[in-house]
Design a protein around this motif. Structure first.
Motif, PDB file in Angstrom:
ATOM      1  N   LEU A 277       0.802  -1.217   0.000  1.00 46.44           N
ATOM      2  CA  LEU A 277       0.000   0.000   0.000  1.00 46.44           C
ATOM      3  C   LEU A 277       0.839   1.274   0.000  1.00 46.44           C
ATOM      4  CD1 LEU A 277      -2.703   1.503   0.218  1.00 46.44           C
ATOM      5  CD2 LEU A 277      -2.598   1.158   2.702  1.00 46.44           C
ATOM      6  N   PHE A 278       1.736   1.420   0.961  1.00 44.96           N
ATOM      7  CA  PHE A 278       2.472   2.674   1.083  1.00 44.96           C
ATOM      8  C   PHE A 278       3.490   2.833  -0.040  1.00 44.96           C
ATOM      9  CE2 PHE A 278       1.181   2.038   5.625  1.00 44.96           C
ATOM     10  CZ  PHE A 278       0.259   3.066   5.628  1.00 44.96           C
ATOM     11  N   ASP A 279       4.083   1.721  -0.478  1.00 44.26           N
ATOM     12  CA  ASP A 279       4.999   1.801  -1.619  1.00 44.26           C
ATOM     13  C   ASP A 279       4.275   2.299  -2.862  1.00 44.26           C
ATOM     14  OD1 ASP A 279       7.320   0.972  -0.370  1.00 44.26           O
ATOM     15  OD2 ASP A 279       7.028  -1.136  -0.842  1.00 44.26           O
ATOM     16  N   VAL A 280       3.074   1.765  -3.106  1.00 45.24           N
ATOM     17  CA  VAL A 280       2.321   2.150  -4.301  1.00 45.24           C
ATOM     18  C   VAL A 280       1.875   3.603  -4.208  1.00 45.24           C
ATOM     19  CG1 VAL A 280       0.180   1.728  -5.587  1.00 45.24           C
ATOM     20  CG2 VAL A 280       1.614  -0.188  -4.895  1.00 45.24           C
ATOM     21  N   LEU A 281       1.425   4.043  -3.033  1.00 48.29           N
ATOM     22  CA  LEU A 281       1.033   5.443  -2.877  1.00 48.29           C
ATOM     23  C   LEU A 281       2.217   6.371  -3.131  1.00 48.29           C
ATOM     24  CD1 LEU A 281      -1.382   5.475   0.204  1.00 48.29           C
ATOM     25  CD2 LEU A 281      -1.964   5.763  -2.208  1.00 48.29           C
ATOM     26  N   ARG A 282       3.389   5.981  -2.662  1.00 51.86           N
ATOM     27  CA  ARG A 282       4.581   6.790  -2.915  1.00 51.86           C
ATOM     28  C   ARG A 282       4.882   6.855  -4.414  1.00 51.86           C
ATOM     29  NH1 ARG A 282       8.126   7.939   1.208  1.00 51.86           N
ATOM     30  NH2 ARG A 282       7.496   7.189   3.260  1.00 51.86           N
ATOM     31  N   ALA A 283       4.808   5.706  -5.067  1.00 45.88           N
ATOM     32  CA  ALA A 283       5.097   5.676  -6.501  1.00 45.88           C
ATOM     33  C   ALA A 283       4.096   6.520  -7.281  1.00 45.88           C
ATOM     34  CB  ALA A 283       5.084   4.234  -6.998  1.00 45.88           C
ATOM     35  N   ALA A 284       2.817   6.432  -6.895  1.00 42.39           N
ATOM     36  CA  ALA A 284       1.790   7.232  -7.567  1.00 42.39           C
ATOM     37  C   ALA A 284       2.011   8.717  -7.325  1.00 42.39           C
ATOM     38  CB  ALA A 284       0.407   6.807  -7.085  1.00 42.39           C
ATOM     39  N   ASP A 285       2.388   9.069  -6.113  1.00 42.66           N
ATOM     40  CA  ASP A 285       2.580  10.474  -5.776  1.00 42.66           C
ATOM     41  C   ASP A 285       3.739  11.077  -6.571  1.00 42.66           C
ATOM     42  OD1 ASP A 285       1.586  12.611  -4.322  1.00 42.66           O
ATOM     43  OD2 ASP A 285       2.943  12.314  -2.647  1.00 42.66           O
ATOM     44  N   ARG A 286       4.772  10.273  -6.836  1.00 41.90           N
ATOM     45  CA  ARG A 286       5.929  10.776  -7.584  1.00 41.90           C
ATOM     46  C   ARG A 286       5.565  11.150  -9.016  1.00 41.90           C
ATOM     47  NH1 ARG A 286       8.957   6.841  -4.563  1.00 41.90           N
ATOM     48  NH2 ARG A 286       8.669   5.299  -6.215  1.00 41.90           N
ATOM     49  N   LEU A 287       4.466  10.606  -9.537  1.00 40.89           N
ATOM     50  CA  LEU A 287       4.066  10.913 -10.910  1.00 40.89           C
ATOM     51  C   LEU A 287       3.441  12.301 -11.027  1.00 40.89           C
ATOM     52  CD1 LEU A 287       2.634   7.444 -11.974  1.00 40.89           C
ATOM     53  CD2 LEU A 287       4.890   8.423 -12.471  1.00 40.89           C
ATOM     54  N   GLY A 288       3.075  12.898  -9.895  1.00 44.41           N
ATOM     55  CA  GLY A 288       2.657  14.303  -9.894  1.00 44.41           C
ATOM     56  C   GLY A 288       1.267  14.557 -10.432  1.00 44.41           C
ATOM     57  N   ARG A 289       0.417  13.539 -10.489  1.00 44.35           N
ATOM     58  CA  ARG A 289      -0.954  13.708 -10.977  1.00 44.35           C
ATOM     59  C   ARG A 289      -1.936  13.311  -9.892  1.00 44.35           C
ATOM     60  NH1 ARG A 289       1.318  10.499 -15.317  1.00 44.35           N
ATOM     61  NH2 ARG A 289       0.021   8.749 -14.659  1.00 44.35           N
ATOM     62  N   PRO A 290      -3.199  13.750  -9.971  1.00 42.30           N
ATOM     63  CA  PRO A 290      -4.216  13.222  -9.053  1.00 42.30           C
ATOM     64  C   PRO A 290      -4.262  11.701  -9.130  1.00 42.30           C
ATOM     65  CG  PRO A 290      -5.079  15.064 -10.314  1.00 42.30           C
ATOM     66  CD  PRO A 290      -3.750  14.728 -10.928  1.00 42.30           C
ATOM     67  N   ILE A 291      -4.628  11.075  -8.029  1.00 42.07           N
ATOM     68  CA  ILE A 291      -4.592   9.617  -7.930  1.00 42.07           C
ATOM     69  C   ILE A 291      -6.017   9.086  -7.772  1.00 42.07           C
ATOM     70  CG2 ILE A 291      -3.709   7.652  -6.617  1.00 42.07           C
ATOM     71  CD1 ILE A 291      -1.508   9.592  -5.559  1.00 42.07           C
ATOM     72  N   ALA A 292      -6.349   8.067  -8.541  1.00 43.09           N
ATOM     73  CA  ALA A 292      -7.610   7.346  -8.383  1.00 43.09           C
ATOM     74  C   ALA A 292      -7.278   5.915  -7.975  1.00 43.09           C
ATOM     75  CB  ALA A 292      -8.412   7.354  -9.676  1.00 43.09           C
ATOM     76  N   VAL A 293      -7.986   5.400  -6.958  1.00 44.77           N
ATOM     77  CA  VAL A 293      -7.720   4.056  -6.454  1.00 44.77           C
ATOM     78  C   VAL A 293      -8.961   3.199  -6.654  1.00 44.77           C
ATOM     79  CG1 VAL A 293      -7.002   2.669  -4.477  1.00 44.77           C
ATOM     80  CG2 VAL A 293      -6.131   4.999  -4.741  1.00 44.77           C
ATOM     81  N   ALA A 294      -8.764   2.008  -7.199  1.00 49.56           N
ATOM     82  CA  ALA A 294      -9.881   1.090  -7.413  1.00 49.56           C
ATOM     83  C   ALA A 294     -10.479   0.642  -6.083  1.00 49.56           C
ATOM     84  CB  ALA A 294      -9.402  -0.118  -8.216  1.00 49.56           C
ATOM     85  N   ARG A 295     -11.683   0.134  -6.141  1.00 48.94           N
ATOM     86  CA  ARG A 295     -12.381  -0.335  -4.941  1.00 48.94           C
ATOM     87  C   ARG A 295     -11.643  -1.535  -4.342  1.00 48.94           C
ATOM     88  NH1 ARG A 295     -16.654  -0.456  -7.164  1.00 48.94           N
ATOM     89  NH2 ARG A 295     -17.572   1.488  -6.419  1.00 48.94           N
ATOM     90  N   VAL A 296     -11.460  -1.498  -3.018  1.00 53.83           N
ATOM     91  CA  VAL A 296     -10.830  -2.589  -2.275  1.00 53.83           C
ATOM     92  C   VAL A 296     -11.867  -3.165  -1.322  1.00 53.83           C
ATOM     93  CG1 VAL A 296      -8.994  -3.212  -0.667  1.00 53.83           C
ATOM     94  CG2 VAL A 296      -8.556  -1.498  -2.445  1.00 53.83           C
ATOM     95  N   PRO A 297     -12.054  -4.484  -1.280  1.00 55.58           N
ATOM     96  CA  PRO A 297     -13.055  -5.068  -0.366  1.00 55.58           C
ATOM     97  C   PRO A 297     -12.797  -4.669   1.076  1.00 55.58           C
ATOM     98  CG  PRO A 297     -12.232  -6.722  -1.897  1.00 55.58           C
ATOM     99  CD  PRO A 297     -11.363  -5.508  -2.082  1.00 55.58           C
ATOM    100  N   GLY A 298     -13.849  -4.458   1.827  1.00 54.69           N
ATOM    101  CA  GLY A 298     -13.734  -4.000   3.209  1.00 54.69           C
ATOM    102  C   GLY A 298     -13.777  -5.111   4.230  1.00 54.69           C
ATOM    103  N   THR A 299     -13.186  -6.257   3.918  1.00 53.17           N
ATOM    104  CA  THR A 299     -13.138  -7.378   4.855  1.00 53.17           C
ATOM    105  C   THR A 299     -11.690  -7.717   5.177  1.00 53.17           C
ATOM    106  OG1 THR A 299     -13.158  -8.958   3.016  1.00 53.17           O
ATOM    107  CG2 THR A 299     -15.285  -8.365   3.980  1.00 53.17           C
ATOM    108  N   GLY A 300     -11.452  -8.348   6.344  1.00 55.62           N
ATOM    109  CA  GLY A 300     -10.103  -8.730   6.723  1.00 55.62           C
ATOM    110  C   GLY A 300      -9.157  -7.547   6.685  1.00 55.62           C
ATOM    111  N   LEU A 301      -7.995  -7.719   6.057  1.00 57.66           N
ATOM    112  CA  LEU A 301      -7.030  -6.628   5.961  1.00 57.66           C
ATOM    113  C   LEU A 301      -7.522  -5.495   5.078  1.00 57.66           C
ATOM    114  CD1 LEU A 301      -3.589  -8.470   5.739  1.00 57.66           C
ATOM    115  CD2 LEU A 301      -4.516  -7.173   7.654  1.00 57.66           C
ATOM    116  N   GLY A 302      -8.558  -5.748   4.277  1.00 53.40           N
ATOM    117  CA  GLY A 302      -9.148  -4.671   3.484  1.00 53.40           C
ATOM    118  C   GLY A 302      -9.697  -3.560   4.343  1.00 53.40           C
ATOM    119  N   LEU A 303     -10.118  -3.889   5.564  1.00 55.48           N
ATOM    120  CA  LEU A 303     -10.620  -2.859   6.483  1.00 55.48           C
ATOM    121  C   LEU A 303      -9.510  -1.871   6.823  1.00 55.48           C
ATOM    122  CD1 LEU A 303     -13.240  -2.168   8.080  1.00 55.48           C
ATOM    123  CD2 LEU A 303     -12.285  -3.475   9.980  1.00 55.48           C
TER     124      LEU A 303
END
Length: 316
Positions: A277-303
């Motif tokens: 999660l945090f690695d991907v957010l960092r990589a997305a942030d470095r691209l300098g554009r707004p970020i859209a994230v796909a839906r993640v299930p809200g069960t288990g670690l998804g919470l």
């Protein structure tokens, strides 16, 4: 200040313990994320954590200890707390407990509260440092406050949102295996409550207790760590539950989605997504554009994942 990078060997552990005993702040790996540790009994040392992170003074810190006996020295554990400690410690569970009178903890650690968040980390490097230091360590995540949490030593030293030059040292223990912060459980009106989702699914805690957890909302003034509504935030605006990217957005996928620039897990594996999660957010942030994230299930670690994403997307 020059920030040292220490090896995870006996010499590196001993040097870290020396720096901690001298009142310095040292970043170290845990199984969840890298923590920024300081002597929890030394107010000036703990203040260095707040100064390095730019952390709001009303947000309390988690105290890391070597074992349950050390937890009992600073906090009061009732039968339910003892049960959870027996099942999940060492591991990524923080218990918010009544502060034991005469605990010796600096008041700045609890931000003036009469409770303290306590955890016994499972990571061998964290355990080695605790053994060498011989006392409790206050240790929030080793990043600038509100920024993306670090899961490698390189993240701790990142010039954008990292702590290089602000802390004495970091122990390089490799990547953190869990990748999201600890689950926090506290007690309100005598009932166990989930204060923050994290590395242990809430369902596992409920199974150990034999009853459901109360679900606590975020508070204006936190009564435990991790309660701020805007937290773990990239610089770019973040849009959640996206089916597809809008023009000019970086699209972070989960599972089988089309057009993803990056993915939390191409196979829809929540454990992989939590670790990335945090690695991907960092990589997305470095691209300098707004970020859209796909839906993640809200069960288990998804919470826990969705909790971090909501905070990252909160107005700030």
């Amino acid at each position: 200040m020059q920030t040292l990078t220490l090896r995870q060997d006996p010499q590196g552990i001993a040097r870290a313990a020396e720096l901690l005993a001298a009142g310095q702040a040292v970043a170290l790996p845990t199984e969840t994320v890298y923590g920024l540790a300081a002597d929890a009994r030394d107010g000036a040392a703990v203040a260095r954590i707040y100064a390095a992170k730019g952390r709001p003074a009303f947000n309390p810190l988690i105290v890391h200890v070597a074992d349950t006996a050390a937890a009992r020295a600073i906090a009061l554990l009732d039968d339910e707390a003892e049960r959870l400690a027996a099942v999940f410690w060492p591991g990524p569970l923080t218990l918010v407990l009544p502060l034991r009178p005469g605990s010796g903890l600096a008041g700045i650690v609890t931000a003036g509260l009469d409770t303290v968040g306590v955890r016994v980390p499972a990571h061998p490097v964290a355990q080695a440092v605790l053994a060498a230091f011989g006392g409790p360590l206050a240790a929030p995540s080793a990043n600038a406050s509100g920024r993306i949490s670090p899961t490698t030593a390189a993240h701790v030293l990142d010039p954008d949102g990292g702590l290089a030059g602000r802390i004495a040292a970091v122990i390089d223990g490799g990547p953190c295996p869990v990748g999201v912060e600890s689950t926090i459980v506290g007690w309100r009106d005598g009932r166990a409550a989930l204060l923050r989702p994290g590395g242990i699914p809430a369902e596992a805690v409920e199974a150990a207790l034999g009853r459901p957890l109360d679900r606590a909302g975020h508070l204006a003034a936190p009564d435990s760590p991790g309660q701020l509504s805007s937290h773990y935030a990239p610089r770019a605006a973040l849009r959640l539950d996206a089916d597809a990217p809008r023009p000019g957005e970086t699209f972070v996928g989960f599972g089988r989605v089309d057009g993803a620039d990056l993915t939390l897990s191409a196979t829809g594996d929540l454990t992989e997504a939590a670790a990335r999660l945090f690695d991907v957010l960092r990589a997305a942030d470095r691209l300098g554009r707004p970020i859209a994230v796909a839906r993640v299930p809200g069960t288990g670690l998804g919470l826990a994942i969705n909790d971090r994403l909501r905070r990252a997307a909160a107005p700030r």
